[in-house]
Design a protein around this motif. Structure first.
Motif, short mmCIF file in Angstrom:
data_model
loop_
_atom_site.label_atom_id
_atom_site.label_comp_id
_atom_site.label_asym_id
_atom_site.label_seq_id
_atom_site.Cartn_x
_atom_site.Cartn_y
_atom_site.Cartn_z
N GLU A 73 0.65 -1.14 0.08
CA GLU A 73 0.10 0.00 0.13
C GLU A 73 0.94 1.43 -0.12
OE1 GLU A 73 -3.03 0.88 -0.65
OE2 GLU A 73 -3.42 -1.31 -0.66
N GLU A 74 2.11 0.99 0.55
CA GLU A 74 2.92 2.42 0.72
C GLU A 74 3.28 2.93 -0.92
OE1 GLU A 74 5.33 0.23 2.88
OE2 GLU A 74 3.23 -0.47 3.29
N HIS A 75 3.80 4.18 -0.75
CA HIS A 75 4.48 4.64 -2.20
C HIS A 75 5.91 3.92 -2.10
CE1 HIS A 75 1.62 7.91 -0.75
NE2 HIS A 75 1.50 8.10 -1.93
N LEU A 76 6.04 3.51 -3.17
CA LEU A 76 7.39 2.79 -3.70
C LEU A 76 8.15 3.46 -4.77
CD1 LEU A 76 5.74 -0.77 -3.62
CD2 LEU A 76 7.33 0.01 -2.01
N SER A 77 9.35 3.62 -4.40
CA SER A 77 10.29 3.73 -5.53
C SER A 77 10.53 2.69 -6.22
CB SER A 77 11.74 4.46 -4.93
OG SER A 77 12.23 3.57 -4.37
N SER A 78 11.27 2.78 -7.52
CA SER A 78 11.61 1.52 -8.25
C SER A 78 12.67 0.85 -7.60
CB SER A 78 12.23 2.28 -9.49
OG SER A 78 12.55 1.15 -10.33
N GLU A 79 13.39 1.39 -6.70
CA GLU A 79 14.46 0.65 -5.80
C GLU A 79 13.67 0.02 -4.72
OE1 GLU A 79 17.52 0.86 -6.63
OE2 GLU A 79 18.45 0.03 -4.51
N ASP A 80 12.68 0.53 -4.01
CA ASP A 80 12.04 -0.24 -2.97
C ASP A 80 11.20 -1.39 -3.55
OD1 ASP A 80 12.57 2.02 -1.45
OD2 ASP A 80 10.67 3.05 -1.85
#
Lengths: 173, 173
Positions: free
Chosen positions: A41-48
């Motif tokens: 559900e969280e905001h994710l970076s490509s890296e995350d």
DNA sequence: TTGATTGCAAAGCATTTGCATGCTA
DNA sequence: TAGCATGCAAATGCTTTGCAATCAA
């Protein structure tokens, strides 16, 4: 939609249709990346997202996650968001209400909010200048309740927390 | 303020005071950079300003311009702005009313606007969530009147103009 | 004289791309 | 089999920093 358990059938359907329409191909990597993206559900970076995917299949590379996120954005399943730390994050977009973000500059907490009054006023302003509004982006930066309280307790003592967003006279970060 | 000709005495005064207070030094480079920054009404990137400065004194380097813009920001004379093309721009900040930006995604035109109603609502939203608002950033993206007209004339034909801002489902760019 | 400033070059960092190999349809 | 997808490595683009030489106070 018919069961409590989220199987994301609708989203997967949307993805499949987009892939077919664009003449692209189904791959195990794309399925896995979509699945994990939807589960989180969280905001994710490509890296995350890469690291989450990596835990389940270490053969998937950064590039594929990066390109798949672009693909999900094209398909209308994801939306790019930036919070000012120089990275690009992605959030769920399909069947999600439009909203804006309020960001705590101390702890990085992100609160999503929606104000119909502000939306209406934006349309009004755009119309005044002859603009046809297509998108907007609004961020409210400040201190959340917790950090405000903590700051008062410390009363000026340097906090150890590393702020996620550096803010001085910055706009549009 | 007393003459029609803009000599920016007040701004230069502010800069001098900031330099003194911070224990920094006056240099010819900083004076020149400030002068040219103040003379130029548009939003400038560090690179943009570098070239303007370079025309008058080719010995000034990128780094100095970059660092001086940070300094001007600290002094309250400049404000960093981002429009979504990945670069940082600077605009005049001293004695300038707070405003937001409306950006044409086709030609890159930037219109500054101010809506007291929106400002008030932002405060209200922040308060609802227990946030202490310190800054906000709002951008309205769309097509300006000219581009809208041009688009209608071309009626779907690909326009040759390179959009300054790539926008799909992007927020906070 | 002291220490801030400058400008070059190089490092950082996130994003994006070229290309040989692998795999879907 | 054709050509899209993958993943490595490297390029890109902008921002930031290390450092020796220079210059203001």
């Amino acid at each position: 939609m018919t069961s409590v358990k989220k199987d994301f059938e609708t989203e997967k359907q949307v993805f499949s249709e987009h892939i077919q329409k664009a003449g692209l191909r189904h791959t195990a990597q794309r399925d896995l990346i979509l699945e994990i993206f939807l589960r989180t559900e969280e905001h994710l970076s490509s890296e995350d997202l890469y690291w989450l995917v990596h835990k389940e299949d270490s053969s998937v590379g950064h590039t594929t996650v990066y390109r798949t996120l672009k693909l999900l954005t094209d398909a209308g399943l994801a939306r790019e968001v930036r919070f000012g730390d120089g990275k690009t994050y992605y959030e769920h977009h399909y069947n999600h209400e439009h909203h804006d973000h309020m960001i705590c500059t101390e702890c990085g907490k992100v609160v999503e909010f929606f104000s119909p009054e502000i939306e209406a006023l934006q349309e009004k302003v755009a119309a005044e200048y002859g603009f046809k509004l297509t998108h907007h982006s609004m961020r409210i930066l400040g201190l959340c309740e917790d950090c405000l309280t903590r700051e008062k307790e410390l009363n000026g003592a340097a906090s150890g927390a590393q702020p996620r967003v550096r803010v001085k006279s910055v706009v549009g970060i």
